[in-house]
Design a protein around this motif. Structure first.
Motif, PDB file in Angstrom:
ATOM      1  N   GLU A 356      39.798  60.149  47.267  1.00 50.03           N
ATOM      2  CA  GLU A 356      40.350  61.929  47.600  1.00 50.03           C
ATOM      3  C   GLU A 356      38.440  62.527  48.242  1.00 50.03           C
ATOM      4  N   ASP A 357      37.616  62.792  46.779  1.00 50.96           N
ATOM      5  CA  ASP A 357      36.597  63.174  47.919  1.00 50.96           C
ATOM      6  C   ASP A 357      35.723  62.076  48.639  1.00 50.96           C
ATOM      7  N   ALA A 358      35.786  61.360  48.436  1.00 50.41           N
ATOM      8  CA  ALA A 358      35.625  59.931  49.074  1.00 50.41           C
ATOM      9  C   ALA A 358      36.026  60.164  50.466  1.00 50.41           C
ATOM     10  N   ARG A 359      37.142  60.255  50.552  1.00 43.60           N
ATOM     11  CA  ARG A 359      37.728  60.574  52.284  1.00 43.60           C
ATOM     12  C   ARG A 359      36.726  61.668  53.264  1.00 43.60           C
ATOM     13  N   GLU A 360      36.375  62.940  52.490  1.00 46.92           N
ATOM     14  CA  GLU A 360      36.129  64.362  52.506  1.00 46.92           C
ATOM     15  C   GLU A 360      34.580  63.777  53.079  1.00 46.92           C
ATOM     16  N   GLN A 361      33.536  62.780  52.657  1.00 45.42           N
ATOM     17  CA  GLN A 361      32.962  62.796  53.068  1.00 45.42           C
ATOM     18  C   GLN A 361      32.562  61.977  53.449  1.00 45.42           C
ATOM     19  N   GLU A 362      33.214  60.358  54.232  1.00 48.86           N
ATOM     20  CA  GLU A 362      33.002  59.847  55.029  1.00 48.86           C
ATOM     21  C   GLU A 362      33.986  59.037  55.457  1.00 48.86           C
ATOM     22  N   PRO A 363      34.265  57.991  56.389  1.00 46.96           N
ATOM     23  CA  PRO A 363      35.393  57.350  56.731  1.00 46.96           C
ATOM     24  C   PRO A 363      35.419  56.111  55.808  1.00 46.96           C
ATOM     25  N   ILE A 364      36.075  55.416  54.812  1.00 47.97           N
ATOM     26  CA  ILE A 364      36.951  54.985  53.682  1.00 47.97           C
ATOM     27  C   ILE A 364      38.077  53.592  54.419  1.00 47.97           C
ATOM     28  N   GLU A 365      37.567  52.409  53.404  1.00 47.27           N
ATOM     29  CA  GLU A 365      38.433  51.457  53.218  1.00 47.27           C
ATOM     30  C   GLU A 365      38.586  51.786  52.132  1.00 47.27           C
ATOM     31  N   VAL A 366      40.641  51.498  51.661  1.00 43.86           N
ATOM     32  CA  VAL A 366      41.170  51.635  50.383  1.00 43.86           C
ATOM     33  C   VAL A 366      41.928  49.821  49.667  1.00 43.86           C
ATOM     34  N   TYR A 367      41.003  49.485  48.879  1.00 46.35           N
ATOM     35  CA  TYR A 367      41.502  48.250  47.957  1.00 46.35           C
ATOM     36  C   TYR A 367      42.230  48.501  47.116  1.00 46.35           C
ATOM     37  N   ALA A 368      43.603  48.521  47.135  1.00 44.71           N
ATOM     38  CA  ALA A 368      44.405  48.667  45.785  1.00 44.71           C
ATOM     39  C   ALA A 368      45.653  47.733  45.321  1.00 44.71           C
ATOM     40  N   THR A 369      45.446  47.431  44.245  1.00 40.24           N
ATOM     41  CA  THR A 369      46.962  46.024  44.044  1.00 40.24           C
ATOM     42  C   THR A 369      47.045  46.710  42.372  1.00 40.24           C
ATOM     43  N   SER A 370      48.346  47.341  42.185  1.00 37.78           N
ATOM     44  CA  SER A 370      49.424  47.512  41.471  1.00 37.78           C
ATOM     45  C   SER A 370      50.028  45.949  40.651  1.00 37.78           C
ATOM     46  N   PHE A 371      50.352  45.678  39.780  1.00 31.52           N
ATOM     47  CA  PHE A 371      51.176  45.138  39.398  1.00 31.52           C
ATOM     48  C   PHE A 371      51.642  44.605  37.627  1.00 31.52           C
ATOM     49  N   GLY A 380      58.486  41.405  28.176  1.00 32.37           N
ATOM     50  CA  GLY A 380      59.622  41.852  28.880  1.00 32.37           C
ATOM     51  C   GLY A 380      59.024  43.313  29.241  1.00 32.37           C
ATOM     52  N   ARG A 381      57.793  44.630  28.863  1.00 37.60           N
ATOM     53  CA  ARG A 381      57.675  45.150  29.228  1.00 37.60           C
ATOM     54  C   ARG A 381      57.049  45.377  31.010  1.00 37.60           C
ATOM     55  N   ALA A 382      57.957  46.732  31.310  1.00 35.89           N
ATOM     56  CA  ALA A 382      57.468  46.645  33.036  1.00 35.89           C
ATOM     57  C   ALA A 382      56.372  47.787  33.544  1.00 35.89           C
ATOM     58  N   GLU A 383      55.421  47.570  31.956  1.00 34.14           N
ATOM     59  CA  GLU A 383      54.406  48.786  32.564  1.00 34.14           C
ATOM     60  C   GLU A 383      53.643  47.895  33.946  1.00 34.14           C
ATOM     61  N   ARG A 384      52.957  48.947  34.076  1.00 29.81           N
ATOM     62  CA  ARG A 384      52.013  47.958  35.802  1.00 29.81           C
ATOM     63  C   ARG A 384      50.830  49.096  35.594  1.00 29.81           C
ATOM     64  N   VAL A 385      49.982  47.647  36.194  1.00 25.75           N
ATOM     65  CA  VAL A 385      48.315  48.054  35.823  1.00 25.75           C
ATOM     66  C   VAL A 385      47.480  48.925  37.119  1.00 25.75           C
ATOM     67  N   LEU A 386      46.254  49.420  37.318  1.00 28.22           N
ATOM     68  CA  LEU A 386      46.069  49.398  38.673  1.00 28.22           C
ATOM     69  C   LEU A 386      44.800  48.739  38.775  1.00 28.22           C
ATOM     70  N   MET A 387      44.739  48.497  39.642  1.00 29.09           N
ATOM     71  CA  MET A 387      43.061  47.861  40.116  1.00 29.09           C
ATOM     72  C   MET A 387      42.495  48.847  41.527  1.00 29.09           C
ATOM     73  N   LYS A 388      41.745  49.405  41.548  1.00 32.75           N
ATOM     74  CA  LYS A 388      40.671  50.408  43.162  1.00 32.75           C
ATOM     75  C   LYS A 388      39.524  50.518  43.398  1.00 32.75           C
ATOM     76  N   LEU A 389      39.238  50.198  44.647  1.00 35.56           N
ATOM     77  CA  LEU A 389      38.113  50.114  45.264  1.00 35.56           C
ATOM     78  C   LEU A 389      38.329  50.850  46.377  1.00 35.56           C
ATOM     79  N   ILE A 390      37.215  51.864  46.652  1.00 36.88           N
ATOM     80  CA  ILE A 390      36.750  52.394  47.271  1.00 36.88           C
ATOM     81  C   ILE A 390      35.617  52.275  48.241  1.00 36.88           C
ATOM     82  N   VAL A 391      35.374  52.433  49.628  1.00 33.66           N
ATOM     83  CA  VAL A 391      35.154  51.207  50.062  1.00 33.66           C
ATOM     84  C   VAL A 391      34.598  52.531  51.052  1.00 33.66           C
TER      85      VAL A 391
END
Length: 452
Positions: A356-371, A380-391
């Motif tokens: 959100e802060d990056a988008r206000e500052q300049e044009p960005i690309e968002v790379y993200a994956t959740s698995f 047998g647990r259904a927990e998810r993780v997130l990896m995310k880069l703002i570029v």
């Protein structure tokens, strides 16, 4: 004018102890330090260290369940608070001893009592003794505060939670910051029926929306009874419990209620303003880029300045103070791109700008994956993780990295080095993945999920 000391430090927490020790050890300065409570400050005595031990303790229940899925035959049992608490306090006593020895070995004279400012070069101790110093460093930290409301005295704060005689069967935590959210996970993991009220729309305000949304979602899946947009109206003693009325109309009785709704600098009744030191609206000591107050001989570091309230930051500020004042090397503490771990369950690590802060500052690309990570998925647990880069679209620099996963704090420390160095997305891409790991996703995401 001759002074009793070159430096008098008020406060025996991380920032104050580091500044006192390094000034005495590296420059031969004559240094004294006063602390009215225990050495080690918020972090060691009533903050990150005991909290992290509680995080570890609270995670073994789920680990034991997972172990059975991996073929281990586990003995039946449960969490025993008194055993853990005794060991925790033994460890805190040991760490306090380490802090005292560091000061003693560096030649710092210590006073186990409260100190206040009498004038720009004089400190008055609680017993009435006065000591003069060429420089005074205020490093008295902060404290949790309760809102002003009827019945607030019935509730505890994060300072009290380590000293509970017994673990409550039910607890209400009021607040949505990292302290409230971390303790919600801890108590839930220890088997306490845990409810959390937060008046805002989502917990962990100020962090990346997608990351905090996943933390919130997973906390609920694990059993935390989280109520957003909800605050407390009234509370009173009812039998051995505490009756609470919420803004959503709920009326319930809890064994314990904990406020985690904010902290305030410990600047009250210290004679600061009378000496000419400027205080802010919350009582924070106003300092310049070199941690100097409006009074040239008085400096301040750590949470009392309400800049970035983190233990490693207080230590950096203390070191920069010594460089500036005692080594003749003017040094500004660097508050930019601070990697941070939030020990919620799941854990979160973050460095740089949110989407959100990056988008206000300049044009960005968002790379993200959740698995679903391999270890928990197999169990047998259904927990998810997130990896995310703002570029940044323009410079290709990675402006932010956000991780929600087991061990996120460990990962973000290393990712933080790359982000601090100004690494680009292509630098990440050129790095060979370590397989099989969760963090390999940080270097294998090829296509942005969104731009803006």
């Amino acid at each position: 004018m001759t002074f009793d000391y070159d430096l008098f430090v008020i406060g025996g927490g991380s920032g104050g102890v580091r500044a006192a020790r390094v000034a005495a050890q590296d420059t031969g300065a004559k240094v004294a330090l006063a602390e009215e409570d225990r050495y080690g400050g918020t972090c060691v005595i009533r903050g990150c260290v005991p909290k992290k031990l509680m995080v570890f303790a609270s995670g073994y229940g789920a680990m034991a369940e997972d172990a059975q899925a991996y073929g281990w035959k586990m003995m039946a049992g449960g969490f025993h608070w008194p055993d853990f608490q005794a060991r925790m306090h033994t460890e805190l006593d040991r760490l306090e001893g380490v802090y005292r020895n560091l000061l003693r070995n560096a030649g710092v004279e210590t006073f186990d009592q409260r100190a206040r400012i009498a004038d720009p070069h004089t400190v008055e101790l609680a017993d009435g003794t006065r000591k003069t110093a060429k420089h005074i460093l205020i490093a008295v930290g902060g404290r949790p505060v309760k809102p002003e409301m009827q019945g607030a005295e019935l509730a505890i704060t994060s300072n009290d939670i380590f000293h509970l005689e017994e673990l409550p069967k039910s607890m209400l935590i009021i607040g949505g910051g990292y302290i409230a959210s971390e303790f919600a996970g801890i108590l839930n993991g220890m088997g306490v029926a845990t409810t959390q009220f937060y008046r805002g729309a989502q917990i962990l305000r100020g962090f990346d929306d997608e990351a905090r949304g996943l933390v919130s979602e997973e906390m609920c899946k694990r059993g935390v009874d989280l109520h957003l947009g909800t605050n407390i109206l009234e509370m009173r003693r009812e039998g051995k419990g505490i009756w609470v009325k919420a803004t959503n109309g709920d009326e319930r009785v809890f064994d314990q209620v904990m406020f985690a709704t904010g902290r305030a600098p410990n600047s009250d009744n210290m004679g600061l303003e009378e000496a000419g030191v400027e205080l802010g609206r919350k009582g924070e000591v106003i300092v310049d880029d070199y941690s100097q107050t409006a009074v040239p001989s008085i400096y301040a570091v750590g949470d009392v300045t309400d800049r970035a309230n983190l233990t490693p930051v207080a230590i950096r500020e203390g070191m920069a103070f010594v460089e500036t004042v005692f080594k003749g090397n003017p040094t500004k503490p660097d508050h930019d791109l601070i990697p941070t771990a939030i020990f919620t369950q799941p854990e979160m690590g973050t460095v740089g700008l949110s989407e959100e802060d990056a988008r206000e500052q300049e044009p960005i690309e968002v790379y993200a994956t959740s698995f679903k990570p391999m270890q928990q998925s197999f169990a047998g647990r259904a927990e998810r993780v997130l990896m995310k880069l703002i570029v940044s679209q323009t410079t290709r620099k990675v402006l932010g990295c956000h991780i929600v996963a087991p061990g996120a704090g460990e990962m973000i420390q290393l990712a933080g080095i790359a982000v601090k160095m100004g690494a680009t997305k292509e630098d990440f891409d050129r790095t060979v993945a370590v397989h099989p790991t969760m963090s390999e996703e940080l270097v294998t995401m090829k296509t942005p999920v969104r731009t803006g």
